[in-house]
Scaffold this active site. Structure first.
Site, short mmCIF file in Angstrom:
data_model
loop_
_atom_site.label_atom_id
_atom_site.label_comp_id
_atom_site.label_asym_id
_atom_site.label_seq_id
_atom_site.Cartn_x
_atom_site.Cartn_y
_atom_site.Cartn_z
N ASP A 8 0.85 -0.98 -0.05
CA ASP A 8 0.13 0.00 0.02
C ASP A 8 0.86 1.20 -0.13
O ASP A 8 2.03 1.25 -0.60
CB ASP A 8 -0.88 0.18 1.07
CG ASP A 8 -2.25 0.66 0.86
OD1 ASP A 8 -3.26 0.37 1.59
OD2 ASP A 8 -2.18 1.62 0.10
N GLU A 10 0.05 4.42 2.42
CA GLU A 10 -0.03 5.52 3.55
C GLU A 10 0.93 5.07 4.52
O GLU A 10 1.09 6.03 5.39
CB GLU A 10 -1.60 5.54 3.93
CG GLU A 10 -2.41 6.18 2.93
CD GLU A 10 -2.97 5.05 1.82
OE1 GLU A 10 -2.37 3.95 2.01
OE2 GLU A 10 -3.97 5.45 1.01
N HIS A 60 -1.94 0.14 -4.13
CA HIS A 60 -2.32 1.36 -3.68
C HIS A 60 -2.97 2.19 -4.81
O HIS A 60 -2.44 2.16 -5.87
CB HIS A 60 -1.51 2.22 -3.06
CG HIS A 60 -1.60 3.77 -2.87
ND1 HIS A 60 -2.34 4.11 -1.83
CD2 HIS A 60 -1.43 4.78 -3.53
CE1 HIS A 60 -2.68 5.54 -1.99
NE2 HIS A 60 -1.98 5.85 -2.74
N HIS A 104 -2.00 0.68 6.59
CA HIS A 104 -2.78 1.67 7.46
C HIS A 104 -3.65 1.13 8.30
O HIS A 104 -4.58 0.14 7.79
CB HIS A 104 -2.83 2.84 6.60
CG HIS A 104 -3.86 2.73 5.59
ND1 HIS A 104 -5.20 2.66 5.69
CD2 HIS A 104 -3.73 2.51 4.31
CE1 HIS A 104 -5.71 2.23 4.61
NE2 HIS A 104 -4.79 2.14 3.70
N HIS A 116 -8.48 4.98 6.14
CA HIS A 116 -9.61 4.95 5.35
C HIS A 116 -9.55 3.00 5.08
O HIS A 116 -8.78 2.58 5.57
CB HIS A 116 -9.37 5.52 3.99
CG HIS A 116 -8.37 5.02 3.12
ND1 HIS A 116 -6.99 5.31 3.36
CD2 HIS A 116 -8.29 3.93 2.09
CE1 HIS A 116 -6.31 4.86 2.36
NE2 HIS A 116 -7.06 4.12 1.78
N GLU A 135 -8.24 -2.86 6.08
CA GLU A 135 -7.79 -3.77 4.53
C GLU A 135 -6.91 -4.88 5.17
O GLU A 135 -6.80 -5.91 4.46
CB GLU A 135 -6.91 -2.41 3.86
CG GLU A 135 -7.82 -1.35 3.15
CD GLU A 135 -7.08 -0.37 2.44
OE1 GLU A 135 -7.82 0.65 2.17
OE2 GLU A 135 -6.03 -0.62 2.23
#
Lengths: 191, 73
Positions: A8, A10, A60, A104, A116, A135
């Site tokens: 990802d 973040e 991502h 994250h 998120h 996630e």
């Protein structure tokens, strides 16, 4: 040893703002450097421990944040968004381990970086068997299906804690607290 | 890495239920176009399955469909 990396953005060390992780934004080039360095740090460490085959799934946003020529380990890179297994595309039972890199915490999680869950413009909350999940927990479903252990999670501390809580992982989370709230730099948490 | 041979994959109590609450009802409407998606509330849907891969694939289909409502490119 064959490893699968779902990457990802973040949760990369040094990422503190959306402008660093969205294509076309002012700081995106710098964010890309940080992400590539983080992915390569994971690959280099795994190589030292004996891993010799790597598949990296860019997971991502539009999923074209990494450049194949920049990756260590002669890694195979899976790019692009339209993938049936999305953030876990490329994983199968042939892998010895799965690694979640730069992840994250879930949307709304306290002290998670740029939090998120999948799509911040659509999803308010996701629950797995009644518990709020991010996630990492959702993606763990695929690892569970193929019988592949998740051997590393890097990102904010919330990520590791959520994953360990959600799917009965045997290891314990280690990490550092961020100095401030969600828009500060942080140290990676390892599972 | 040294302990990789002793590490176990994640496990879940089955059947697994994924409940997704969206920002607006339109997204929940659209999510129900996907087979095996159940409407729980105005903005909330659920997907339940014994097969974890099928469950994840249904979830991805929901994600990609609802992106169409908000993504501009």
């Amino acid at each position: 040893m064959k490893l699968f990396l779902s990457t990802d953005f973040e949760g990369t060390s040094g990422i503190v703002a959306w402008e660093q992780i969205i294509e076309g934004q002012a700081e995106y080039a710098q964010g890309r450097v940080l992400l590539t360095n983080e992915v390569n740090a994971v690959i280099a460490g795994a190589q030292e421990a004996g891993a010799d085959e790597f598949v990296v799934n860019d997971a991502h946003s539009f999923m074209r944040n990494l450049h194949p020529q920049d990756l260590l380990g002669n890694a195979t890179l899976i790019s692009g968004r339209h993938k049936p297994l999305y953030m876990m595309e490329g994983l199968d039972s042939s892998f010895d381990g799965a690694l979640f890199v730069s992840y994250h915490g879930s949307i709304g999680a306290e002290r998670a970086i740029l939090s998120h869950t999948y799509n911040p413009r659509a999803i308010w909350e996701v629950r797995l068997n009644g518990e709020i999940v991010g996630e990492s927990g959702i993606n763990a479903l695929v690892a569970a299906h193929y019988g592949v252990p998740i051997i590393l999670v890097s990102g904010d501390e919330v990520t590791a804690r959520e994953l360990a809580s959600q799917c009965r992982l045997q290891a314990s989370a280690r990490g550092s607290q961020p100095r401030c709230a969600e828009y500060s730099d942080h140290a990676p948490a390892l599972l | 890495m040294q302990n990789i041979q002793t590490m176990r994959p994640p496990s879940f109590e089955r059947p697994v239920s994924l409940e997704v609450t969206f920002l607006v009802a339109d997204m929940a409407d659209m999510a129900c176009w996907v087979r095996n998606v159940e409407r729980l509330a105005t903005r909330t849907i659920a997907i339940r399955d014994e097969n974890l891969l099928d469950l994840y694939r249904s979830f991805v289909a929901v994600i990609l469909l609802t992106r169409a409502l908000v993504d501009t490119h």
